[in-house]
Design an enzyme around this catalytic site. Structure first.
Site, PDB file in Angstrom:
ATOM      1  N   LYS A 188       0.871   7.460   4.894  1.00 28.46           N
ATOM      2  CA  LYS A 188       1.592   7.173   6.199  1.00 28.46           C
ATOM      3  C   LYS A 188       1.250   5.744   6.646  1.00 28.46           C
ATOM      4  O   LYS A 188       1.789   5.401   7.273  1.00 28.46           O
ATOM      5  CB  LYS A 188       0.505   8.175   7.166  1.00 28.46           C
TER       6      LYS A 188
ATOM      7  N   LYS B 145      -8.704  -1.605   3.940  1.00 27.65           N
ATOM      8  CA  LYS B 145      -8.673  -1.385   5.285  1.00 27.65           C
ATOM      9  C   LYS B 145      -8.915  -2.537   5.930  1.00 27.65           C
ATOM     10  O   LYS B 145      -8.324  -2.730   7.080  1.00 27.65           O
ATOM     11  CB  LYS B 145     -10.025  -0.399   5.475  1.00 27.65           C
TER      12      LYS B 145
ATOM     13  N   LYS C 178       2.819   4.642  -3.956  1.00 28.03           N
ATOM     14  CA  LYS C 178       2.246   6.040  -3.087  1.00 28.03           C
ATOM     15  C   LYS C 178       2.744   6.436  -2.048  1.00 28.03           C
ATOM     16  O   LYS C 178       2.746   5.469  -1.014  1.00 28.03           O
ATOM     17  CB  LYS C 178       0.587   5.379  -2.907  1.00 28.03           C
TER      18      LYS C 178
END
Ligand code: TYM
Length: 336
Positions: free
Chosen positions: A200, A114, A197
């Site tokens: 989005k 992140k 994977k």
């Protein structure tokens, strides 16, 4: 898994759900609700780490609930609720934060990812994301957590906090929850763009099949999926993008067809266009009933309201029982 156990899982309301969410998580929910005491929720507080627009957030919470129901999660069997409706969760989060260490949170692979993606928004909520997730799970003293592979580092921290809390206070309030997946162990549903994977954020929209994609969009995305130049001779190892398509084909119910294409690959006679056409057809068939039910539930806000009201009550009852044990263990006791 023997005897009746407690099961918890949630999904962030960050937009349309896709085949990764379905086969990584939701399909397990439907299976587990018949055998166990299940709590499935919409993780709206977790979605706040990326500061969504308030209207979108509300809309996405509703959509996530609709998808749960349309996928077969039955509110008469499982407890369905929205995370922010259970104030005991943030209370437990505060207590768990006292036994969660900065170093272990900074080492969490999802946190590292992140901060790479959003270096300008490294908020404290992002760092303590796994602590909130632990509170979600431990609030019902869960034994099993059905999730995709990407969530395993969070689950490992949850186990650490359960153990640490029990040891610190000399109690056995929390079981150490284990991951669950119908295929044996949590999986990663691959993308159509050659990535391991379907996601989005990680891959482009082209690689993702949303549960609400109309047939022509599914067809288009799959026909444009990444492949390779094909096996040059018999018995070559199957490359990752082709393996991904075969995995998807098996998941959407094309087990026999996938075996056939593996044989064709081994003989070096495979035609990727046929593989893609079969995958598209199977995916469209698989999505059709879910899409029909999504439409039905979207047009029934009254039913959604009833489901959530009943779910909040049941979820809070279970949460309050846990919090009595937790407060008592910590020494937060009423003087009056
Ligand atoms: P989220 O919202 O990112 O994803 C929801 C679920 O979908 C799974 N998933 C996948 N599984 C396999 N392959 C994929 N390509 C794929 N993409 C998504 C995720 O593993 C997840 O199970 N932190 C969680 C939400 C959460 C939670 C919890 C889950 C909050 N509290 C407590 C379980 C228990 C998340 O962000 O999932």
């Amino acid at each position: 898994m023997s005897g009746r156990k407690r099961v918890v899982s949630g999904i962030r309301p960050t937009g349309d759900l896709h085949l990764g969410n379905y086969f990584g998580a939701i399909k397990n929910f439907v299976e587990l609700q018949d055998k166990h005491e299940c709590y499935f929720f919409v993780a709206d507080l977790h979605a706040l780490t990326t500061h969504p627009n308030p209207d979108n957030l509300a809309q996405n919470v509703k959509h996530t609930l609709v998808v749960y129901l349309a996928s077969g999660v039955d509110p008469d069997k499982a407890t369905l609720y929205v995370q922010s409706d259970v104030p005991e969760i943030p209370e437990l989060y505060v207590y768990l934060n006292m036994i969660a260490y900065k170093g272990e949170l900074e080492r969490c692979p999802t946190f590292k990812e992140k901060i790479r993606q959003h270096p300008d928004n490294v908020n404290a909520g992002l760092l303590t994301y796994p602590v909130l997730m632990s509170a979600d799970i431990l609030i019902h003293r869960a034994h099993y957590v059905p999730v995709g592979k990407d969530q395993l580092p969070h689950l490992e921290l949850t186990r650490t906090y359960a153990r640490r809390f029990n040891n610190l206070y000399g109690v056995s309030v929390f079981p150490e929850p284990e991951p669950y997946h119908f295929l044996g162990e949590p999986i990663k549903v691959p993308g159509l763009d050659g990535t391991p994977k379907m996601s989005k954020t990680g891959s482009s929209e082209k690689g993702v099949i949303f549960l609400t994609d109309p047939p022509e969009v599914v067809q288009r995305k799959i026909m444009r999926a990444v492949t390779d130049s094909g096996p040059q001779q018999p018995n070559m190892p199957i490359s990752e993008p082709i393996q991904n398509l075969l995995t998807l084909l098996r998941l959407v119910g094309g087990e026999e067809e996938a075996d056939f294409f593996v044989e064709q690959y081994k003989k070096a006679t495979i035609r990727y266009v046929d593989l893609k056409k079969t995958l598209a057809q199977k995916t469209i068939e698989f999505l059709k009933p879910i899409q029909e039910r999504i439409k039905e539930y979207e047009n029934n806000p009254q039913l959604l309201k009833q489901v959530v009201e009943k779910g909040i009550e049941k979820a809070r009852e279970s949460a309050q029982q846990t919090m009595e044990l937790v407060r008592d263990a910590i020494g937060i006791r009423k003087l009056y």
